[in-house]
Write a protein that holds these residues in place. Structure first.
Motif, mmCIF file in Angstrom:
data_model
loop_
_atom_site.group_PDB
_atom_site.id
_atom_site.type_symbol
_atom_site.label_atom_id
_atom_site.label_comp_id
_atom_site.label_asym_id
_atom_site.label_seq_id
_atom_site.Cartn_x
_atom_site.Cartn_y
_atom_site.Cartn_z
ATOM 1 N N TYR A 56 0.841 -1.198 0.000
ATOM 2 C CA TYR A 56 0.000 0.000 0.000
ATOM 3 C C TYR A 56 0.875 1.246 0.000
ATOM 4 C CZ TYR A 56 -4.165 -2.779 0.962
ATOM 5 O OH TYR A 56 -5.202 -3.672 0.878
ATOM 6 N N ILE A 57 0.375 2.303 -0.647
ATOM 7 C CA ILE A 57 1.118 3.552 -0.704
ATOM 8 C C ILE A 57 0.207 4.715 -0.330
ATOM 9 C CG2 ILE A 57 0.652 3.882 -3.177
ATOM 10 C CD1 ILE A 57 3.482 5.147 -3.365
ATOM 11 N N ASN A 58 0.743 5.656 0.409
ATOM 12 C CA ASN A 58 0.010 6.833 0.845
ATOM 13 C C ASN A 58 0.247 7.983 -0.137
ATOM 14 O OD1 ASN A 58 -1.543 8.482 2.401
ATOM 15 N ND2 ASN A 58 -0.039 8.788 4.026
ATOM 16 N N TYR A 59 -0.540 9.071 -0.013
ATOM 17 C CA TYR A 59 -0.394 10.187 -0.950
ATOM 18 C C TYR A 59 0.942 10.910 -0.808
ATOM 19 C CZ TYR A 59 -1.699 13.379 2.879
ATOM 20 O OH TYR A 59 -1.752 14.079 4.057
ATOM 21 N N ASP A 60 1.593 10.775 0.350
ATOM 22 C CA ASP A 60 2.894 11.415 0.527
ATOM 23 C C ASP A 60 4.050 10.507 0.125
ATOM 24 O OD1 ASP A 60 2.866 9.562 2.545
ATOM 25 O OD2 ASP A 60 2.981 11.008 4.189
ATOM 26 N N GLY A 61 3.719 9.348 -0.484
ATOM 27 C CA GLY A 61 4.746 8.439 -0.979
ATOM 28 C C GLY A 61 5.169 7.366 0.002
ATOM 29 N N MET A 62 4.650 7.401 1.224
ATOM 30 C CA MET A 62 5.021 6.392 2.213
ATOM 31 C C MET A 62 4.426 5.039 1.827
ATOM 32 S SD MET A 62 4.484 6.412 6.357
ATOM 33 C CE MET A 62 5.593 7.820 6.519
ATOM 34 N N VAL A 63 5.268 3.993 1.884
ATOM 35 C CA VAL A 63 4.852 2.650 1.488
ATOM 36 C C VAL A 63 4.646 1.787 2.730
ATOM 37 C CG1 VAL A 63 5.506 0.577 0.198
ATOM 38 C CG2 VAL A 63 6.077 2.847 -0.705
ATOM 39 N N TYR A 64 3.557 0.985 2.718
ATOM 40 C CA TYR A 64 3.236 0.102 3.834
ATOM 41 C C TYR A 64 3.192 -1.340 3.342
ATOM 42 C CZ TYR A 64 1.450 4.510 5.770
ATOM 43 O OH TYR A 64 1.311 5.804 6.194
ATOM 44 N N PRO A 65 3.673 -2.292 4.148
ATOM 45 C CA PRO A 65 3.552 -3.705 3.777
ATOM 46 C C PRO A 65 2.083 -4.088 3.614
ATOM 47 C CG PRO A 65 5.025 -3.421 5.654
ATOM 48 C CD PRO A 65 4.354 -2.110 5.446
ATOM 49 N N TYR A 66 1.817 -5.031 2.752
ATOM 50 C CA TYR A 66 0.440 -5.445 2.482
ATOM 51 C C TYR A 66 -0.264 -5.877 3.760
ATOM 52 C CZ TYR A 66 -3.518 -8.086 0.688
ATOM 53 O OH TYR A 66 -4.785 -8.558 0.449
#
Length: 364
Positions: A56-66
């Motif tokens: 998953y990715i946030n609008y500020d570019g931060m990526v999160y594990p599924y």
């Protein structure tokens, strides 16, 4: 060496809008109820899939594990403020004119920084609202969802174009997905007719009140709230407490100060003549017990008629419409509060009573 981009100035974009017949936009009333009133909006990051797997990715570019958002109920929170609202207003105007350009041009038009505009546009592509339809811009097809469907507030698309006819550039276009709700009917010829409902109109002259710095951000959004809550067929009475709640303002004194200035402010526009030097943004109706409640230190209510917006819409619909004639007795008027009037609530929300036909009849 790359040639410098050719940026359109504020006056160029403003003239583009002025030179057409599309000088107003329609906005969903629930921009206030579902976004601005809340101030903080919960949303889901976007799922992306590629050679590196799902995440998953946030609008500020931060990526999160599924796994972190495998739970569909888990949400993130983002703010929604005056500048987000105003940005939506301008983007809707630009989309009507098939505008393609740069975020820097939008930033310059509103007096914002390019960096912040880019951040807000990214954020608005993640926030969602519920509507009863979706519109596919490329094919100009509308699909109805009677039970409601969630849509991203805006979407962005890139498009190749040319500057000076020979310099190839990548431009951007923005579409407002969280647009009006619609009522679908079949006319006497068997043709499908989609009619917008639950909306309020904003003219380019309304937006000028902000871009000319006559109104600040909070004043302009308060002005738009009165426009959105106005209904010619039903008096809607507002107390300062209710206004503060609907405008996400904790200090009622701030609301009082803003409303006082909006009532006192008089404006000049392109329609003035020698008999009409200026006119007020609002007419105000007050119930017969207004002064009594003030003396007893109780909070009174009032009904605000957005005359500037109403007059502009009438003139844009009928160029021969009479210009506003100043009448101070009408600008602040005391009267009996009618039975069945509404206190600080808008009865034109999606999923409830529809006022689309009445508003369409009033504004054309």
């Amino acid at each position: 060496m790359a040639k410098k981009r050719i940026l359109r100035k504020h006056e160029d974009i403003r003239k583009m809008i002025e030179d057409t017949d599309m000088k107003f936009i329609m906005l969903n009333n629930r921009l206030f109820d579902d976004f601005y009133k809340l101030g903080k909006i919960q949303y889901r990051p976007k799922l992306i899939s590629d050679k590196d797997g799902d995440r998953y990715i946030n609008y500020d570019g931060m990526v999160y594990p599924y796994q972190e958002f495998a739970d569909k109920e888990k949400m993130l929170t983002a703010t929604f403020d005056e500048r987000d609202f105003i940005l939506i207003v301008l983007l809707k105007f630009l989309s009507l004119h098939n505008f393609k350009g740069y975020t820097k041009e939008i930033a310059d038009y509103l007096g914002y920084s390019d960096k912040r505009v880019k951040e807000r546009i990214k954020k608005l592509q993640f926030l969602e609202g519920t509507m009863n339809n979706t519109f596919y811009h490329k094919k100009k097809e509308r699909t109805m969802y009677p039970d409601g469907v969630k849509v991203r507030v805006i979407n962005e698309e890139s498009e190749d174009g040319y500057e000076n006819g020979n310099i190839k550039r990548k431009f951007y276009k923005w579409h407002l997905n969280f647009d009006c709700d619609y009522k679908r009917e079949v006319d006497e010829h068997g043709e499908i007719q989609d009619t917008p409902i639950n909306f309020f109109k904003v003219t380019i002259y309304d937006l000028d009140l902000y871009t000319s710095k006559l109104l600040n951000e909070k004043e302009f959004i308060t002005y738009l709230y009165f426009v959105s809550s106005y209904n010619a067929n039903q008096d809607i009475w507002h107390t300062m407490d209710k206004l503060s709640e609907n405008l996400n303002t904790k200090d009622v004194k701030i609301t009082e100060k803003i409303v006082a200035r909006l009532i006192e402010l008089r404006v000049k526009d392109k329609f003035v003549d020698e008999n009409n030097q200026d006119f007020p943004l609002f007419h105000v109706k007050r119930p017969a017990n207004y002064e009594k409640r003030v003396k007893e230190r109780e909070q009174p209510s009032a009904y605000y008629i957005p005359m500037y917006n109403v007059q502009m819409c009438e003139r844009l619909n009928d160029k021969n419409s009479d210009t506003y004639v100043s009448n101070e007795a009408e600008e602040v008027h005391n009267e009996e509060q009618p039975v069945g009037s509404t206190f600080g609530e808008k009865k034109n929300q999606w999923g409830s009573r529809e006022f689309g036909d009445e508003i369409a009849e009033l504004f054309g």
